[in-house]
Design a protein around this motif. Structure first.
Motif, mmCIF file in Angstrom:
data_model
loop_
_atom_site.group_PDB
_atom_site.id
_atom_site.type_symbol
_atom_site.label_atom_id
_atom_site.label_comp_id
_atom_site.label_asym_id
_atom_site.label_seq_id
_atom_site.Cartn_x
_atom_site.Cartn_y
_atom_site.Cartn_z
ATOM 1 N N ARG A 19 0.827 -1.221 0.000
ATOM 2 C CA ARG A 19 0.000 0.000 0.000
ATOM 3 C C ARG A 19 0.858 1.266 0.000
ATOM 4 O O ARG A 19 0.604 2.205 -0.747
ATOM 5 N N TRP A 22 2.707 1.568 -3.380
ATOM 6 C CA TRP A 22 1.726 1.833 -4.440
ATOM 7 C C TRP A 22 1.325 3.311 -4.419
ATOM 8 O O TRP A 22 1.311 3.978 -5.445
ATOM 9 N N GLU A 23 1.021 3.809 -3.219
ATOM 10 C CA GLU A 23 0.615 5.205 -3.079
ATOM 11 C C GLU A 23 1.767 6.162 -3.366
ATOM 12 O O GLU A 23 1.540 7.298 -3.766
ATOM 13 N N LEU A 51 -6.705 -1.297 -4.530
ATOM 14 C CA LEU A 51 -5.884 -0.094 -4.625
ATOM 15 C C LEU A 51 -6.270 0.641 -5.906
ATOM 16 O O LEU A 51 -6.757 0.023 -6.851
ATOM 17 N N PRO A 52 -6.065 1.946 -5.976
ATOM 18 C CA PRO A 52 -6.477 2.709 -7.153
ATOM 19 C C PRO A 52 -5.807 2.183 -8.427
ATOM 20 O O PRO A 52 -4.626 1.843 -8.418
ATOM 21 N N ARG A 54 -4.213 2.232 -12.185
ATOM 22 C CA ARG A 54 -3.241 3.105 -12.840
ATOM 23 C C ARG A 54 -3.391 2.981 -14.347
ATOM 24 O O ARG A 54 -3.883 1.989 -14.853
#
Length: 92
Positions: A19, A22-23, A51-52, A54
């Motif tokens: 996390r 990734w962020e 997770l968002p 991409r």
């Protein structure tokens, strides 16, 4: 047999690191090397953790009409820049 020799399952610490990285915008390959998992495992885990998403780094096919429009616009910009340079040279 798992690629990660520690275990087949993701630990809470691995999830936390995933996390954070990734962020921070790290690539999936960079995260995989850091955590010690395969790139596919990182992608799958990121999806499961929601997770968002991409954008893809793979270039998409460009429509010929867009290329033509881009070239026309680029010529207009080049002409405007040339005119501006000439005007500056005249004023000097």
């Amino acid at each position: 047999m798992a690629i990660n020799p520690r275990s087949e399952y993701w630990t809470a610490e691995e999830d936390r690191r995933l996390r954070i990285l990734w962020e921070a915008g790290w690539s999936t390959l960079q995260i995989a090397v850091t955590i010690g998992r395969s790139k596919s495992a990182v992608c799958g885990r990121a999806r499961r953790l929601e997770l968002p998403k991409r954008g893809t780094p793979i270039p998409q096919k460009i429509c010929p009409d867009k290329v033509h429009a881009f070239r026309i616009r680029q010529r207009e910009i080049d002409a405007a820049n040339k005119a501006a340079r000439e005007e500056i040279a005249r004023a000097a």
